[in-house]
Enzyme design. Sequence first.
Site, PDB file in Angstrom:
ATOM      1  N   CYS A 114      68.368 -22.758  24.265  1.00 13.44           N
ATOM      2  CA  CYS A 114      67.034 -23.591  24.011  1.00 13.44           C
ATOM      3  C   CYS A 114      66.412 -23.945  22.729  1.00 13.44           C
ATOM      4  O   CYS A 114      65.458 -24.677  22.616  1.00 13.44           O
ATOM      5  CB  CYS A 114      66.158 -22.566  24.383  1.00 13.44           C
ATOM      6  N   HIS A 255      59.095 -24.259  22.791  1.00 19.20           N
ATOM      7  CA  HIS A 255      59.932 -24.208  24.102  1.00 19.20           C
ATOM      8  C   HIS A 255      59.242 -23.470  25.127  1.00 19.20           C
ATOM      9  O   HIS A 255      58.256 -22.713  25.152  1.00 19.20           O
ATOM     10  CB  HIS A 255      61.112 -23.150  23.952  1.00 19.20           C
ATOM     11  N   ASN A 285      61.827 -24.194  32.860  1.00 17.30           N
ATOM     12  CA  ASN A 285      62.652 -24.040  31.660  1.00 17.30           C
ATOM     13  C   ASN A 285      63.816 -24.968  31.526  1.00 17.30           C
ATOM     14  O   ASN A 285      64.667 -24.772  32.439  1.00 17.30           O
ATOM     15  CB  ASN A 285      63.294 -22.378  31.438  1.00 17.30           C
TER      16      ASN A 285
HETATM   17  O1  UT7 Z   1      64.517 -19.731  27.582  1.00 18.93           O
HETATM   18  C1  UT7 Z   1      65.001 -18.917  26.739  1.00 18.93           C
HETATM   19  C2  UT7 Z   1      64.340 -17.458  26.515  1.00 18.93           C
HETATM   20  N1  UT7 Z   1      63.898 -17.084  27.852  1.00 18.93           N
HETATM   21  C3  UT7 Z   1      62.945 -16.375  27.861  1.00 18.93           C
HETATM   22  O2  UT7 Z   1      62.169 -16.374  27.148  1.00 18.93           O
HETATM   23  C4  UT7 Z   1      62.387 -15.725  29.177  1.00 18.93           C
HETATM   24  C5  UT7 Z   1      61.784 -14.600  28.875  1.00 18.93           C
HETATM   25  N2  UT7 Z   1      61.658 -13.778  30.118  1.00 18.93           N
HETATM   26  C6  UT7 Z   1      60.757 -14.044  30.971  1.00 18.93           C
HETATM   27  O3  UT7 Z   1      60.037 -15.236  31.159  1.00 18.93           O
HETATM   28  C7  UT7 Z   1      60.091 -12.965  31.962  1.00 18.93           C
HETATM   29  O4  UT7 Z   1      60.957 -11.706  31.473  1.00 18.93           O
HETATM   30  C8  UT7 Z   1      60.600 -13.101  33.456  1.00 18.93           C
HETATM   31  C9  UT7 Z   1      59.655 -14.203  34.264  1.00 18.93           C
HETATM   32  C10 UT7 Z   1      62.036 -13.521  33.624  1.00 18.93           C
HETATM   33  C11 UT7 Z   1      60.279 -11.837  34.455  1.00 18.93           C
HETATM   34  O5  UT7 Z   1      59.074 -11.251  34.088  1.00 18.93           O
HETATM   35  P1  UT7 Z   1      58.660  -9.682  33.616  1.00 18.93           P
HETATM   36  O6  UT7 Z   1      57.221  -9.841  33.644  1.00 18.93           O
HETATM   37  O7  UT7 Z   1      59.276  -9.579  32.457  1.00 18.93           O
HETATM   38  O8  UT7 Z   1      59.257  -9.087  34.977  1.00 18.93           O
HETATM   39  P2  UT7 Z   1      60.235  -7.808  34.704  1.00 18.93           P
HETATM   40  O9  UT7 Z   1      61.727  -8.456  34.708  1.00 18.93           O
HETATM   41  O10 UT7 Z   1      59.815  -6.781  34.084  1.00 18.93           O
HETATM   42  O11 UT7 Z   1      60.408  -7.309  36.397  1.00 18.93           O
HETATM   43  C12 UT7 Z   1      58.909  -7.174  36.930  1.00 18.93           C
HETATM   44  C13 UT7 Z   1      59.390  -6.587  38.442  1.00 18.93           C
HETATM   45  C14 UT7 Z   1      60.664  -5.922  38.706  1.00 18.93           C
HETATM   46  O12 UT7 Z   1      60.396  -5.183  39.823  1.00 18.93           O
HETATM   47  P3  UT7 Z   1      60.285  -3.483  39.773  1.00 18.93           P
HETATM   48  O13 UT7 Z   1      61.316  -3.044  38.978  1.00 18.93           O
HETATM   49  O14 UT7 Z   1      58.559  -3.462  38.845  1.00 18.93           O
HETATM   50  O15 UT7 Z   1      59.894  -3.029  41.245  1.00 18.93           O
HETATM   51  C15 UT7 Z   1      61.475  -6.956  39.023  1.00 18.93           C
HETATM   52  O16 UT7 Z   1      62.627  -6.718  40.127  1.00 18.93           O
HETATM   53  O17 UT7 Z   1      59.275  -7.971  39.177  1.00 18.93           O
HETATM   54  C16 UT7 Z   1      60.511  -8.124  39.876  1.00 18.93           C
HETATM   55  N3  UT7 Z   1      61.060  -9.320  39.839  1.00 18.93           N
HETATM   56  C17 UT7 Z   1      60.656 -10.376  40.988  1.00 18.93           C
HETATM   57  N4  UT7 Z   1      59.718 -10.262  41.853  1.00 18.93           N
HETATM   58  C18 UT7 Z   1      59.355 -11.223  42.574  1.00 18.93           C
HETATM   59  C19 UT7 Z   1      61.883  -9.937  38.794  1.00 18.93           C
HETATM   60  N5  UT7 Z   1      61.981 -11.351  39.320  1.00 18.93           N
HETATM   61  C20 UT7 Z   1      61.081 -11.576  40.390  1.00 18.93           C
HETATM   62  C21 UT7 Z   1      61.045 -12.695  41.116  1.00 18.93           C
HETATM   63  N6  UT7 Z   1      60.057 -12.408  42.083  1.00 18.93           N
HETATM   64  N7  UT7 Z   1      61.441 -13.790  41.115  1.00 18.93           N
END
Ligand code: UT7
Length: 334
Positions: A114, A255, A285
């Site tokens: 990115c 980004h 993204n």
């Molecule tokens: O471009 C290069 C760099 N990339 C980035 O900068 C991306 C950085 N990361 C992010 O944008 C975020 O971390 C995500 C959008 C990918 C995820 O958001 P988050 O708030 O960090 O969620 P998490 O991974 O901590 O997951 C929270 C919960 C989990 O469930 P439990 O364990 O709390 O029951 C996940 O399994 O959300 C769940 N989850 C989802 N639920 C519904 C993860 N993905 C999804 C989804 N829909 N698509």
Amino acid sequence: MMYAAFRSIGAYVPAKILTNAELEVMVDTSDEWITKRTGIKERHIAAADERTSDMGVKAAELAIKRSGLAKEDIDMIICATISPDYFCMPSTATIIATKLGLGKVMAFDISAACTGFVYALSIAKAFIESGMKKNILIVGAEKLSAITDYTDRGTCILFGDGAGSAVISATEDKNEAIIDIHTGSDGSFADLLMTPNGGSGSAHDELDREAAGCYMRMKGNETFKVAVRTLTADVVEILEQNNIESSKITHFVPHQANYRIIKAVGDALELSDEQVVLTVEKYGNTSGASIPMAINDIYESGKLQQGDLMLLDAFGGGLTWGSALVPFTGKAIH
Ligand code: UT7
């Protein structure tokens, strides 16, 4: 002394839209979760026969036209991509150069995920300031749908396809010069965001793409935390070192990975909503294409005017990061 000026911008967005509602049918997710956690409502997906180079060509055609230069004036092309037409060779840049009819110019790809567009910008700046080249076409182009696992809700809701391009030209006018570019990397975080297979570090005789690990994998939450920290530190540093107050930035172009990351960095810099460029809602993204696509958006909407100061800020797999203080020297569209 020759300086490098950001002369023009162009972008291309494929026609097909993939909405959150459609993703709800494909994986266990919801429009509410995606919107709240990322700010993304939809992303564009390239057609099956549309390659990264095809999108790059369309973006580049616009950038060249808007630069007022002839194709023969372009003396180098750099393509930033993690979804090239071919993984090892030939480079997507050579294919774009030939499709554009640029002649036998120096052409190569760079891999900085990115951050690719900011890295390409810094390479272009160095070539121009050294006097080696005069007009460099830089392209960020991605067909991320080709390396996205549409059964993995942690990644498939995030990524989209598209391309952006800019012409960077030599100038003797210091007021037009790209002011500064900071770039960095840390391979100790390589496992946060990777496409595990297909490179020389892996066995790639299996043809099952999923089993062979040809899809992107991301430790989203860990990446999120490092992203906020790094992106903020990066822009604070470049502003301080150049004695520029954040209020002097006309457009902060980060980004476009996640609305919450952008908001956190914007708040840390005390930027107003008008200063922060947001396209994540409609494109998701698009990795190396995200910053030039966002610049093109403000250009086409008439917000980007000649002389406006842009602050670019990128972060991605590698991990890599980069920021740039860039006056826009092209003619405004309106
Ligand atoms: O471009 C290069 C760099 N990339 C980035 O900068 C991306 C950085 N990361 C992010 O944008 C975020 O971390 C995500 C959008 C990918 C995820 O958001 P988050 O708030 O960090 O969620 P998490 O991974 O901590 O997951 C929270 C919960 C989990 O469930 P439990 O364990 O709390 O029951 C996940 O399994 O959300 C769940 N989850 C989802 N639920 C519904 C993860 N993905 C999804 C989804 N829909 N698509």
